[in-house]
Motif scaffolding. Sequence first.
Motif, short mmCIF file in Angstrom:
data_model
loop_
_atom_site.label_atom_id
_atom_site.label_comp_id
_atom_site.label_asym_id
_atom_site.label_seq_id
_atom_site.Cartn_x
_atom_site.Cartn_y
_atom_site.Cartn_z
N LEU A 66 42.96 33.84 41.71
CA LEU A 66 43.21 33.64 43.13
C LEU A 66 43.85 34.89 43.72
O LEU A 66 44.86 35.38 43.21
N ARG B 206 45.09 32.88 50.04
CA ARG B 206 44.63 31.63 50.64
C ARG B 206 45.06 31.60 52.10
O ARG B 206 46.04 32.22 52.50
N MET C 295 38.64 33.75 36.79
CA MET C 295 38.68 33.55 38.24
C MET C 295 40.14 33.59 38.66
O MET C 295 40.93 32.73 38.28
N PHE D 103 34.87 36.52 45.45
CA PHE D 103 34.25 35.32 46.01
C PHE D 103 35.11 34.75 47.12
O PHE D 103 36.32 34.55 46.95
N PHE E 75 39.85 30.61 50.72
CA PHE E 75 40.40 31.36 49.60
C PHE E 75 39.53 32.59 49.32
O PHE E 75 38.33 32.59 49.60
N TYR F 256 38.80 34.67 45.76
CA TYR F 256 39.01 34.75 44.33
C TYR F 256 38.41 36.06 43.84
O TYR F 256 37.39 36.54 44.34
N GLN G 281 36.94 38.03 40.38
CA GLN G 281 36.43 37.82 39.03
C GLN G 281 36.13 39.17 38.39
O GLN G 281 35.10 39.78 38.62
#
Lengths: 112, 112
Positions: free
Chosen positions: A47, A50, A45, A91, A35, A37, A39
């Motif tokens: 998404l 994926r 957080m 991330f 994934f 993510y 921020q």
Amino acid sequence: AQTVTQSQPEMSVQEAETVTLSCTYDTSESDYYLFWYKQPPSRQMILVIRQEAYKQQNATENRFSVNFQKAAKSFSLKISDSQLGDAAMYFCAYMVGSRLTFGEGTQLTVNP
Amino acid sequence: NAGVTQTPKFQVLKTGQSMTLQCAQDMNHNSMYWYRQDPGMGLRLIYYSASEGTTDKGEVPNGYNVSRLNKREFSLRLESAAPSQTSVYFCASRLKPHQPQHFGDGTRLSIL
């Protein structure tokens, strides 16, 4: 133990340009998920995208796409036509079973 | 459209005080998670609950306890807070294995 490495602590891009964020991971598993993510300063957080490890086709979500190289254990994120709202910490994360492991993050700055 | 709700959003404690962070989700998710996020690091898993009635240690469980009160709620307790536990805490939930986790907005906890 599984590890996720993001080698770029900071990146910058000009608005409307393309940027690629790098991620590598270490695992002995064959069935896992990856994934990205986002921020933003709001701390949420969110998404972004994926990828299932068993799928060879790279995932795409609008301006966001990944380059998944399973043999190299690499999972980079490409952001096309960058927008000011893309500025955030990104991330990379790896998941097997119930556990999600995060990289240390890449701070993306978008310059107008 | 609440999703994952964490309370409180901010808290300051003195060393040795106890505190319970609350998390509730309204998405009928089976699994719930507690993470901490420290500067320059990604999120690290403290504890998780794969299903109602079960809890397991994550990467950094020392100094914490958890309770899966029911399917909706998963609390994190600091029995005797230490300055090293100053961090931003995130709760997350997930419906099924290999599906993305949904995150709360985080709790910023400072321990003096």
